[in-house]
Write a protein that holds these residues in place. Structure first.
Motif, PDB file in Angstrom:
ATOM      1  N   ASN A 139       0.813  -1.216   0.000  1.00 54.26           N
ATOM      2  CA  ASN A 139       0.000   0.000   0.000  1.00 54.26           C
ATOM      3  C   ASN A 139       0.847   1.268   0.000  1.00 54.26           C
ATOM      4  O   ASN A 139       0.342   2.343  -0.337  1.00 54.26           O
ATOM      5  N   ALA A 140       2.103   1.159   0.388  1.00 57.32           N
ATOM      6  CA  ALA A 140       2.976   2.331   0.395  1.00 57.32           C
ATOM      7  C   ALA A 140       3.230   2.859  -1.012  1.00 57.32           C
ATOM      8  O   ALA A 140       3.589   4.029  -1.187  1.00 57.32           O
ATOM      9  N   ARG A 141       3.023   2.023  -2.029  1.00 60.97           N
ATOM     10  CA  ARG A 141       3.224   2.477  -3.406  1.00 60.97           C
ATOM     11  C   ARG A 141       2.154   3.470  -3.827  1.00 60.97           C
ATOM     12  O   ARG A 141       2.343   4.199  -4.816  1.00 60.97           O
ATOM     13  N   GLU A 142       1.053   3.510  -3.119  1.00 60.54           N
ATOM     14  CA  GLU A 142      -0.047   4.409  -3.462  1.00 60.54           C
ATOM     15  C   GLU A 142       0.204   5.847  -3.003  1.00 60.54           C
ATOM     16  O   GLU A 142      -0.499   6.758  -3.434  1.00 60.54           O
ATOM     17  N   GLU A 143       1.176   6.063  -2.121  1.00 61.89           N
ATOM     18  CA  GLU A 143       1.395   7.389  -1.553  1.00 61.89           C
ATOM     19  C   GLU A 143       2.859   7.790  -1.655  1.00 61.89           C
ATOM     20  O   GLU A 143       3.751   6.942  -1.754  1.00 61.89           O
ATOM     21  N   GLU A 144       3.091   9.100  -1.621  1.00 64.48           N
ATOM     22  CA  GLU A 144       4.442   9.618  -1.675  1.00 64.48           C
ATOM     23  C   GLU A 144       5.134   9.413  -0.345  1.00 64.48           C
ATOM     24  O   GLU A 144       4.540   9.622   0.723  1.00 64.48           O
ATOM     25  N   PRO A 145       6.397   8.985  -0.355  1.00 64.16           N
ATOM     26  CA  PRO A 145       7.106   8.796   0.911  1.00 64.16           C
ATOM     27  C   PRO A 145       7.410  10.131   1.590  1.00 64.16           C
ATOM     28  O   PRO A 145       7.371  11.191   0.968  1.00 64.16           O
ATOM     29  N   THR A 146       7.693  10.063   2.864  1.00 61.88           N
ATOM     30  CA  THR A 146       7.999  11.261   3.644  1.00 61.88           C
ATOM     31  C   THR A 146       9.428  11.730   3.368  1.00 61.88           C
ATOM     32  O   THR A 146      10.365  10.936   3.355  1.00 61.88           O
ATOM     33  N   ARG A 147       9.578  13.032   3.148  1.00 60.43           N
ATOM     34  CA  ARG A 147      10.912  13.579   2.971  1.00 60.43           C
ATOM     35  C   ARG A 147      11.558  13.828   4.326  1.00 60.43           C
ATOM     36  O   ARG A 147      10.885  14.065   5.335  1.00 60.43           O
ATOM     37  N   GLU A 148      12.866  13.768   4.352  1.00 57.72           N
ATOM     38  CA  GLU A 148      13.584  13.962   5.611  1.00 57.72           C
ATOM     39  C   GLU A 148      13.405  15.373   6.153  1.00 57.72           C
ATOM     40  O   GLU A 148      13.373  15.594   7.359  1.00 57.72           O
ATOM     41  N   ASP A 149      13.306  16.366   5.241  1.00 57.78           N
ATOM     42  CA  ASP A 149      13.185  17.760   5.673  1.00 57.78           C
ATOM     43  C   ASP A 149      11.743  18.230   5.777  1.00 57.78           C
ATOM     44  O   ASP A 149      11.484  19.417   5.987  1.00 57.78           O
ATOM     45  N   GLU A 150      10.784  17.301   5.646  1.00 55.40           N
ATOM     46  CA  GLU A 150       9.372  17.689   5.674  1.00 55.40           C
ATOM     47  C   GLU A 150       8.919  17.919   7.113  1.00 55.40           C
ATOM     48  O   GLU A 150       9.096  17.049   7.976  1.00 55.40           O
ATOM     49  N   PRO A 151       8.373  19.110   7.406  1.00 54.19           N
ATOM     50  CA  PRO A 151       7.921  19.381   8.783  1.00 54.19           C
ATOM     51  C   PRO A 151       6.687  18.549   9.123  1.00 54.19           C
ATOM     52  O   PRO A 151       5.882  18.206   8.251  1.00 54.19           O
ATOM     53  N   PHE A 152       6.540  18.245  10.392  1.00 53.15           N
ATOM     54  CA  PHE A 152       5.405  17.439  10.840  1.00 53.15           C
ATOM     55  C   PHE A 152       4.159  18.302  10.950  1.00 53.15           C
ATOM     56  O   PHE A 152       4.188  19.386  11.526  1.00 53.15           O
ATOM     57  N   ASP A 153       3.076  17.810  10.374  1.00 56.09           N
ATOM     58  CA  ASP A 153       1.802  18.521  10.392  1.00 56.09           C
ATOM     59  C   ASP A 153       0.934  17.952  11.509  1.00 56.09           C
ATOM     60  O   ASP A 153       0.433  16.826  11.421  1.00 56.09           O
ATOM     61  N   PHE A 154       0.747  18.745  12.566  1.00 62.57           N
ATOM     62  CA  PHE A 154      -0.022  18.264  13.712  1.00 62.57           C
ATOM     63  C   PHE A 154      -1.520  18.155  13.393  1.00 62.57           C
ATOM     64  O   PHE A 154      -2.236  17.415  14.059  1.00 62.57           O
ATOM     65  N   ASN A 155      -1.984  18.868  12.407  1.00 63.75           N
ATOM     66  CA  ASN A 155      -3.412  18.893  12.081  1.00 63.75           C
ATOM     67  C   ASN A 155      -3.794  17.930  10.962  1.00 63.75           C
ATOM     68  O   ASN A 155      -4.954  17.890  10.563  1.00 63.75           O
TER      69      ASN A 155
END
Length: 378
Positions: free
Chosen positions: A220-236
């Protein structure tokens, strides 16, 4: 941007479906999963009458195995009645199905007793009454063990017998849901996943040296873009894409499980909306329990005079009209109306008699000697 719910089927078989559900929240997706597993009616063996059992297995063991055999339950919601809703005295053709099994081993070999040995039997009263609406909607194999008389389908093993051993019994199958017993669940498994890259951090991975190597990503991970190392965490951030893999036991088809699951969830939500509208329009009298649960006498009077969280003038705990912490008549420490019956911690000297061991005829409470008092054990 399209915000309507989207259902995309990735793989479909008769007893298995894999699909993606988008643009819904987590609560709805999980509710659908739970409804498919526990709220769809099917037919399962509920009563077993054993006439002869000389096998190595006890009666209870065999009865349990028989109950777990999936039976064909297509259109079960409309093709059969619940026993509790039927007008019969015990079991009739509208609310039950009879199956029989009689196997004897006469050879010096080990013989398998399987679900294919179960035979449908006509009801004793069948034919006396005209076919009801339910019976007309049944398929030809309704109530039979799944795979019976189908090529290439292996039967379900019940027990094994040797020469001279015999098993003879009679089964009564009834309609039910998995909330009553797991044997009525049409699903053998419902896989449910969201956020395969763990962007929302709903999961804390335990690892020794390398998290990514010890927790490999699924398909299922192929359906979504992976997380970037510099991507800030979205609390919302909230999940809006859910991956389902529904596998049935054969009693209902995969398509029927999903479609009827959505219909059942819609019916539950409609019932909730209807009840809330009644409250909003002022018809806030909830459905009273029937039969033995109906309150009577002083209990009904107490309910009409207010109770827990009631807005009545003589309410108990949590009365919004009261200036005291326990309600206008006083419950826990209530003292807003000293002229009326008090509660726990009330001041009898102020004309406000307490509840416990009260001798005042106007005071209500537990164990009160007054016949007019409201409370428990009056």
């Amino acid at each position: 941007m399209n915000t309507d719910p989207i259902l995309r089927i990735r793989e479909y078989q008769r007893d298995r479906v894999n699909f993606v559900l988008e643009n819904v929240d987590l609560a709805f997706a999980n509710s659908l999963r739970r409804v498919m597993m526990a709220d769809l009616p099917t037919v399962a063996i509920d009563l077993v009458e054993i006439e002869a059992n000389t096998t190595v297995l006890p009666d209870e063991f065999i009865a349990h195995r028989l109950g777990m055999i999936p039976l064909v339950s297509t259109n079960c919601d409309v093709a059969m009645r619940y026993t509790r809703d039927c007008n019969c005295l015990e079991n009739c053709a509208f609310c039950s199905i009879i199956l029989s099994l009689h196997v004897t081993c006469n050879d010096s070999v080990t013989m398998d007793v399987t679900s294919h040995h179960l035979e449908l039997q006509p009801h004793p009263d069948q034919g006396i009454e005209e076919a009801g609406e339910e019976q007309v909607k049944r398929v030809e194999s309704f109530g039979s063990p799944i795979g019976k008389n189908e090529a290439g389908v292996d039967p379900i093993l019940i027990c094994k017998i040797r020469k001279g051993q015999e098993l003879k019994l009679r089964c009564i199958a009834k309609k039910g849901i998995a909330k009553e017993h797991a044997k009525w669940s049409p699903c053998s498994a419902v896989a449910f996943e969201y956020d395969p890259h763990n962007k929302l951090r709903h999961t804390s991975y335990w690892f020794e040296t390398d998290e990514k190597a010890e927790w490999p990503l699924g398909e299922n991970a192929r359906e979504e873009e992976p997380t970037r190392e510099d991507e800030p965490f979205d609390f919302n951030a909230k999940p809006n894409k859910f991956y389902f893999d529904v596998e049935t036991d054969g009693s209902l088809g995969a398509q029927e499980v999903v479609m009827k699951g959505i219909a059942e969830l819609q019916k539950k939500l409609a019932s909730l909306v209807w009840a809330l509208r009644k409250v909003r329009s002022g018809e806030n009298d909830m459905d009273m329990p029937s039969g033995g649960d109906q309150p009577s006498g002083d209990q009904a009077t107490a309910a009409s005079n207010g109770g827990w969280g009631s807005g009545s003038d003589s309410a108990g705990w949590g009365n919004p009209t009261s200036g005291g912490g326990g309600g206008s008549t006083g419950a826990w420490g209530g003292g807003a109306s000293p002229s009326r019956s008090g509660g726990w911690g009330s001041n009898p000297g102020a004309g406000n008699p307490g509840i416990w061991s009260s001798s005042s005829p106007a005071a209500g409470g537990w164990g009160s000697p007054s016949a007019q008092a409201n409370g428990w054990n009056v």
